[in-house]
Design a protein around this motif. Structure first.
Motif, PDB file in Angstrom:
ATOM      1  N   ILE A 289      -3.269 -54.545   3.079  1.00  0.00           N
ATOM      2  CA  ILE A 289      -3.594 -54.680   1.658  1.00  0.00           C
ATOM      3  C   ILE A 289      -2.869 -53.662   0.790  1.00  0.00           C
ATOM      4  CG2 ILE A 289      -5.872 -55.637   2.176  1.00  0.00           C
ATOM      5  CD1 ILE A 289      -7.084 -52.923   1.509  1.00  0.00           C
ATOM      6  N   SER A 290      -2.039 -52.815   1.392  1.00  0.00           N
ATOM      7  CA  SER A 290      -1.361 -51.784   0.603  1.00  0.00           C
ATOM      8  C   SER A 290      -0.026 -51.431   1.237  1.00  0.00           C
ATOM      9  CB  SER A 290      -2.233 -50.527   0.490  1.00  0.00           C
ATOM     10  OG  SER A 290      -2.375 -49.918   1.762  1.00  0.00           O
ATOM     11  N   SER A 291       0.733 -50.618   0.532  1.00  0.00           N
ATOM     12  CA  SER A 291       2.015 -50.109   1.037  1.00  0.00           C
ATOM     13  C   SER A 291       2.165 -48.662   0.596  1.00  0.00           C
ATOM     14  CB  SER A 291       3.182 -50.947   0.500  1.00  0.00           C
ATOM     15  OG  SER A 291       3.223 -50.912  -0.915  1.00  0.00           O
ATOM     16  N   VAL A 292       3.018 -47.933   1.295  1.00  0.00           N
ATOM     17  CA  VAL A 292       3.261 -46.539   0.973  1.00  0.00           C
ATOM     18  C   VAL A 292       4.320 -46.466  -0.128  1.00  0.00           C
ATOM     19  CG1 VAL A 292       3.979 -44.289   1.861  1.00  0.00           C
ATOM     20  CG2 VAL A 292       2.684 -45.863   3.324  1.00  0.00           C
ATOM     21  N   ALA A 293       4.023 -45.754  -1.183  1.00  0.00           N
ATOM     22  CA  ALA A 293       4.963 -45.632  -2.296  1.00  0.00           C
ATOM     23  C   ALA A 293       6.279 -45.026  -1.812  1.00  0.00           C
ATOM     24  CB  ALA A 293       4.363 -44.765  -3.399  1.00  0.00           C
ATOM     25  N   GLY A 294       7.378 -45.628  -2.212  1.00  0.00           N
ATOM     26  CA  GLY A 294       8.699 -45.143  -1.826  1.00  0.00           C
ATOM     27  C   GLY A 294       9.239 -45.768  -0.571  1.00  0.00           C
ATOM     28  N   VAL A 295       8.380 -46.385   0.242  1.00  0.00           N
ATOM     29  CA  VAL A 295       8.834 -47.055   1.460  1.00  0.00           C
ATOM     30  C   VAL A 295       9.065 -48.517   1.118  1.00  0.00           C
ATOM     31  CG1 VAL A 295       8.273 -47.611   3.841  1.00  0.00           C
ATOM     32  CG2 VAL A 295       7.556 -45.431   2.880  1.00  0.00           C
ATOM     33  N   ARG A 296      10.292 -48.877   0.841  1.00  0.00           N
ATOM     34  CA  ARG A 296      10.618 -50.207   0.341  1.00  0.00           C
ATOM     35  C   ARG A 296      12.007 -50.604   0.799  1.00  0.00           C
ATOM     36  NH1 ARG A 296      13.122 -49.997  -5.539  1.00  0.00           N
ATOM     37  NH2 ARG A 296      14.557 -51.286  -4.358  1.00  0.00           N
ATOM     38  N   SER A 297      12.273 -51.906   0.748  1.00  0.00           N
ATOM     39  CA  SER A 297      13.605 -52.395   1.064  1.00  0.00           C
ATOM     40  C   SER A 297      14.481 -52.312  -0.183  1.00  0.00           C
ATOM     41  CB  SER A 297      13.534 -53.846   1.561  1.00  0.00           C
ATOM     42  OG  SER A 297      12.967 -54.678   0.564  1.00  0.00           O
ATOM     43  N   ASN A 298      15.786 -52.388   0.020  1.00  0.00           N
ATOM     44  CA  ASN A 298      16.751 -52.332  -1.077  1.00  0.00           C
ATOM     45  C   ASN A 298      17.703 -53.521  -0.967  1.00  0.00           C
ATOM     46  OD1 ASN A 298      16.572 -49.443  -2.535  1.00  0.00           O
ATOM     47  ND2 ASN A 298      16.122 -49.189  -0.364  1.00  0.00           N
TER      48      ASN A 298
ATOM     49  N   ARG B 285      -3.700 -36.565   0.644  1.00  0.00           N
ATOM     50  CA  ARG B 285      -3.054 -35.348   1.140  1.00  0.00           C
ATOM     51  C   ARG B 285      -2.543 -35.602   2.555  1.00  0.00           C
ATOM     52  NH1 ARG B 285      -6.901 -30.338   0.669  1.00  0.00           N
ATOM     53  NH2 ARG B 285      -8.312 -31.829   1.718  1.00  0.00           N
ATOM     54  N   ALA B 286      -1.305 -35.182   2.804  1.00  0.00           N
ATOM     55  CA  ALA B 286      -0.669 -35.474   4.087  1.00  0.00           C
ATOM     56  C   ALA B 286       0.068 -34.240   4.592  1.00  0.00           C
ATOM     57  CB  ALA B 286       0.309 -36.641   3.934  1.00  0.00           C
ATOM     58  N   PRO B 287       0.259 -34.112   5.915  1.00  0.00           N
ATOM     59  CA  PRO B 287       1.013 -32.977   6.463  1.00  0.00           C
ATOM     60  C   PRO B 287       2.472 -33.021   6.032  1.00  0.00           C
ATOM     61  CG  PRO B 287       0.471 -34.572   8.175  1.00  0.00           C
ATOM     62  CD  PRO B 287      -0.275 -34.996   6.963  1.00  0.00           C
ATOM     63  N   ARG B 288       3.084 -31.869   5.915  1.00  0.00           N
ATOM     64  CA  ARG B 288       4.481 -31.781   5.494  1.00  0.00           C
ATOM     65  C   ARG B 288       5.449 -32.142   6.606  1.00  0.00           C
ATOM     66  NH1 ARG B 288       6.015 -29.089   0.877  1.00  0.00           N
ATOM     67  NH2 ARG B 288       4.318 -28.344  -0.465  1.00  0.00           N
ATOM     68  N   ASP B 289       5.094 -31.831   7.865  1.00  0.00           N
ATOM     69  CA  ASP B 289       5.975 -32.127   8.986  1.00  0.00           C
ATOM     70  C   ASP B 289       6.157 -33.638   9.114  1.00  0.00           C
ATOM     71  OD1 ASP B 289       7.320 -31.144  11.609  1.00  0.00           O
ATOM     72  OD2 ASP B 289       5.944 -32.732  12.273  1.00  0.00           O
ATOM     73  N   ALA B 290       7.419 -34.081   9.267  1.00  0.00           N
ATOM     74  CA  ALA B 290       7.716 -35.517   9.296  1.00  0.00           C
ATOM     75  C   ALA B 290       7.039 -36.202  10.476  1.00  0.00           C
ATOM     76  CB  ALA B 290       9.230 -35.732   9.352  1.00  0.00           C
ATOM     77  N   GLY B 291       7.081 -35.569  11.660  1.00  0.00           N
ATOM     78  CA  GLY B 291       6.467 -36.175  12.830  1.00  0.00           C
ATOM     79  C   GLY B 291       4.965 -36.320  12.676  1.00  0.00           C
ATOM     80  N   GLN B 292       4.321 -35.288  12.157  1.00  0.00           N
ATOM     81  CA  GLN B 292       2.882 -35.368  11.934  1.00  0.00           C
ATOM     82  C   GLN B 292       2.539 -36.392  10.856  1.00  0.00           C
ATOM     83  OE1 GLN B 292       1.465 -31.415  11.087  1.00  0.00           O
ATOM     84  NE2 GLN B 292       1.946 -30.630  13.134  1.00  0.00           N
ATOM     85  N   ARG B 293       3.405 -36.519   9.870  1.00  0.00           N
ATOM     86  CA  ARG B 293       3.132 -37.481   8.801  1.00  0.00           C
ATOM     87  C   ARG B 293       3.191 -38.911   9.329  1.00  0.00           C
ATOM     88  NH1 ARG B 293       4.980 -36.825   2.635  1.00  0.00           N
ATOM     89  NH2 ARG B 293       3.719 -34.984   3.069  1.00  0.00           N
ATOM     90  N   VAL B 294       4.081 -39.184  10.264  1.00  0.00           N
ATOM     91  CA  VAL B 294       4.145 -40.518  10.855  1.00  0.00           C
ATOM     92  C   VAL B 294       2.845 -40.831  11.591  1.00  0.00           C
ATOM     93  CG1 VAL B 294       5.290 -41.942  12.598  1.00  0.00           C
ATOM     94  CG2 VAL B 294       6.666 -40.548  11.041  1.00  0.00           C
ATOM     95  N   SER B 295       2.354 -39.893  12.380  1.00  0.00           N
ATOM     96  CA  SER B 295       1.080 -40.094  13.079  1.00  0.00           C
ATOM     97  C   SER B 295      -0.066 -40.238  12.092  1.00  0.00           C
ATOM     98  CB  SER B 295       0.822 -38.926  14.039  1.00  0.00           C
ATOM     99  OG  SER B 295       1.857 -38.816  14.991  1.00  0.00           O
ATOM    100  N   PHE B 296      -0.009 -39.481  11.010  1.00  0.00           N
ATOM    101  CA  PHE B 296      -1.050 -39.530   9.979  1.00  0.00           C
ATOM    102  C   PHE B 296      -1.105 -40.916   9.346  1.00  0.00           C
ATOM    103  CE2 PHE B 296      -2.430 -38.824   5.556  1.00  0.00           C
ATOM    104  CZ  PHE B 296      -3.661 -38.219   5.789  1.00  0.00           C
ATOM    105  N   ILE B 297       0.071 -41.471   8.996  1.00  0.00           N
ATOM    106  CA  ILE B 297       0.133 -42.807   8.403  1.00  0.00           C
ATOM    107  C   ILE B 297      -0.355 -43.850   9.408  1.00  0.00           C
ATOM    108  CG2 ILE B 297       1.699 -44.616   7.598  1.00  0.00           C
ATOM    109  CD1 ILE B 297       1.135 -42.632   5.485  1.00  0.00           C
ATOM    110  N   SER B 298      -0.031 -43.668  10.677  1.00  0.00           N
ATOM    111  CA  SER B 298      -0.473 -44.613  11.703  1.00  0.00           C
ATOM    112  C   SER B 298      -1.994 -44.693  11.755  1.00  0.00           C
ATOM    113  CB  SER B 298       0.087 -44.203  13.065  1.00  0.00           C
ATOM    114  OG  SER B 298      -0.398 -45.045  14.090  1.00  0.00           O
ATOM    115  N   VAL B 299      -2.657 -43.562  11.594  1.00  0.00           N
ATOM    116  CA  VAL B 299      -4.122 -43.556  11.588  1.00  0.00           C
ATOM    117  C   VAL B 299      -4.654 -44.229  10.332  1.00  0.00           C
ATOM    118  CG1 VAL B 299      -6.166 -42.084  11.533  1.00  0.00           C
ATOM    119  CG2 VAL B 299      -4.261 -41.516  13.052  1.00  0.00           C
ATOM    120  N   LEU B 300      -4.069 -43.890   9.182  1.00  0.00           N
ATOM    121  CA  LEU B 300      -4.561 -44.441   7.921  1.00  0.00           C
ATOM    122  C   LEU B 300      -4.416 -45.958   7.859  1.00  0.00           C
ATOM    123  CD1 LEU B 300      -3.339 -41.964   5.142  1.00  0.00           C
ATOM    124  CD2 LEU B 300      -5.546 -42.047   6.295  1.00  0.00           C
ATOM    125  N   GLU B 301      -3.265 -46.476   8.246  1.00  0.00           N
ATOM    126  CA  GLU B 301      -3.012 -47.899   8.047  1.00  0.00           C
ATOM    127  C   GLU B 301      -3.864 -48.787   8.939  1.00  0.00           C
ATOM    128  OE1 GLU B 301       1.087 -48.489   8.849  1.00  0.00           O
ATOM    129  OE2 GLU B 301       0.881 -48.349  11.027  1.00  0.00           O
TER     130      GLU B 301
END
Length: 361
Positions: free
Chosen positions: A24-33, A221-237
């Motif tokens: 039902i949602s998408s992450v802002a900035g994550v889009r196709s071009n 609010r999300a972690p700054r580390d890229a790897g942790q942020r990927v895991s964070f998004i995986s939990v949220l979605e």
């Protein structure tokens, strides 16, 4: 001419089903071009074009390979065609990956079947080259033409696709790993759904982790580390949220006669009269010839007949708070045609009896 009447009713379950946040949602900035390019398709079986820009492109290509063509000679061939190329570059695409492309003739080429696209750059809105396209076309349509000028065409033979036909050459930068927060944008803005998403995230990760910005966006609010942020998004979605019910709507497609009525549509106490009126117009040609041997000319006179049949009207009454089922049953009993039903719905809306948004597409 009669036309098909379709009435689609949306009966939803009384208990709404929970949906994942990723649905039902998408992450802002994550889009196709979007990418676009121009190129040449060669190897056609006489179905190409002979436009001036095709000849100019062909000349430039030969010049790049050291083949000099005299200025007074205009190279032309029906085995080549100028084409436009477009593709979508998915987010996080890396150099070396491949994407599908669509190739469309921009001249008078009859078919691209059997053709091969020569290497062509694909550019973004900023003018930079993000991919290189090349390959053999897959064309679903075909056409046949007889010597007498008759033609048969199935689908569109002037458009084709090349699966994995472009190689990514440049990465599109994005702000996914920047900052200490990210924003979730709902696919369908709704204040209630936005609040429920924020509450679900806070229930899992703690208070003030998520905050609604408006009916569309939720800042998390999300972690700054890229790897942790990927895991964070995986939990949220994968969190499940029960979206709010849509507003009551009636959708009318006047071209196809399709009417969609939402579950929460209600009607105030009202009486509706439906009358059937049929107008039949016929026209015949009558030939008048002169009598005997008298002078005169044969004259063709049109005779027009008009017949009007008016059926007895029908009346039905809606009780207070009539539901969708009541509306559908009443309409089916009356047997209203699409045009009549659309007129009834519009009249109900104008009278203030239809408690829903009326949308005509």
């Amino acid at each position: 001419m009669r036309y098909l009447f379709v009435l689609i009713t949306c009966f939803l379950a009384s208990i709404a089903h929970a949906e994942r946040i990723k649905d039902i949602s998408s992450v802002a900035g994550v889009r196709s071009n979007q990418l676009v390019g121009y190129g040449l398709v060669v190897g056609l079986d006489g179905t190409g074009d002979k436009t001036s820009f095709t000849s100019q492109t062909f000349r430039n290509m030969l010049n790049n390979f050291g083949v000099a063509i005299p200025a007074n000679v205009s190279p032309s061939s029906k085995n080549i065609a100028a084409v436009a190329i477009h593709a979508d570059l998915p987010p996080f695409s890396k150099p070396g990956q491949t994407i599908d492309i669509t190739v469309s003739a921009i001249g008078d080429a009859k078919s691209l079947r059997g053709g091969s696209l020569l290497m062509s750059p694909l550019k973004g809105a900023d003018g930079n080259v993000y991919a290189l396209a090349q390959g053999n076309l897959v064309v679903s349509g075909f056409g046949a033409e007889g010597r007498d000028g008759s033609r048969l065409s199935v689908n569109v033979p002037s458009v084709g696709r090349i699966p994995n036909g472009a190689t990514v050459e440049r990465t599109v930068p994005n702000a996914f790993s920047q900052g200490d927060s990210l924003v979730l944008n709902l696919n369908h803005p709704d204040f209630t759904t936005s609040r429920r998403v924020a509450e679900e995230i806070n229930n899992l990760l703690g208070a003030n982790t998520a905050k609604t910005i408006d009916a569309t966006s939720i800042r998390v609010r999300a972690p700054r580390d890229a790897g942790q942020r990927v895991s964070f998004i995986s939990v949220l979605e994968n969190l499940e949220v029960t979206p709010a019910k849509e507003t009551a709507k009636v959708i009318i497609n006047s071209r196809t006669g399709t009417i969609v009525i939402g579950q929460d549509v209600r009607v105030s106490p009202v009486a509706v009269t439906h009358g059937g009126l049929t107008v039949a117009i016929t026209e015949e040609l009558e030939v008048n010839q002169p009598n005997g041997l008298t002078e005169g000319e044969t004259v063709i006179t049109p005779r027009t007949g008009i017949q009007v049949d008016e059926d007895s009207g029908h009346m039905f009454e809606f009780s207070p708070g009539a539901s969708l089922r009541d509306i559908v049953e009443a309409v089916n009993q009356v047997g209203a045609a699409p045009g009549d039903l659309m007129a009834i719905l519009e009249a109900l809306k104008q009278a203030g009896a239809l408690k829903a948004e009326l949308i005509v597409i």
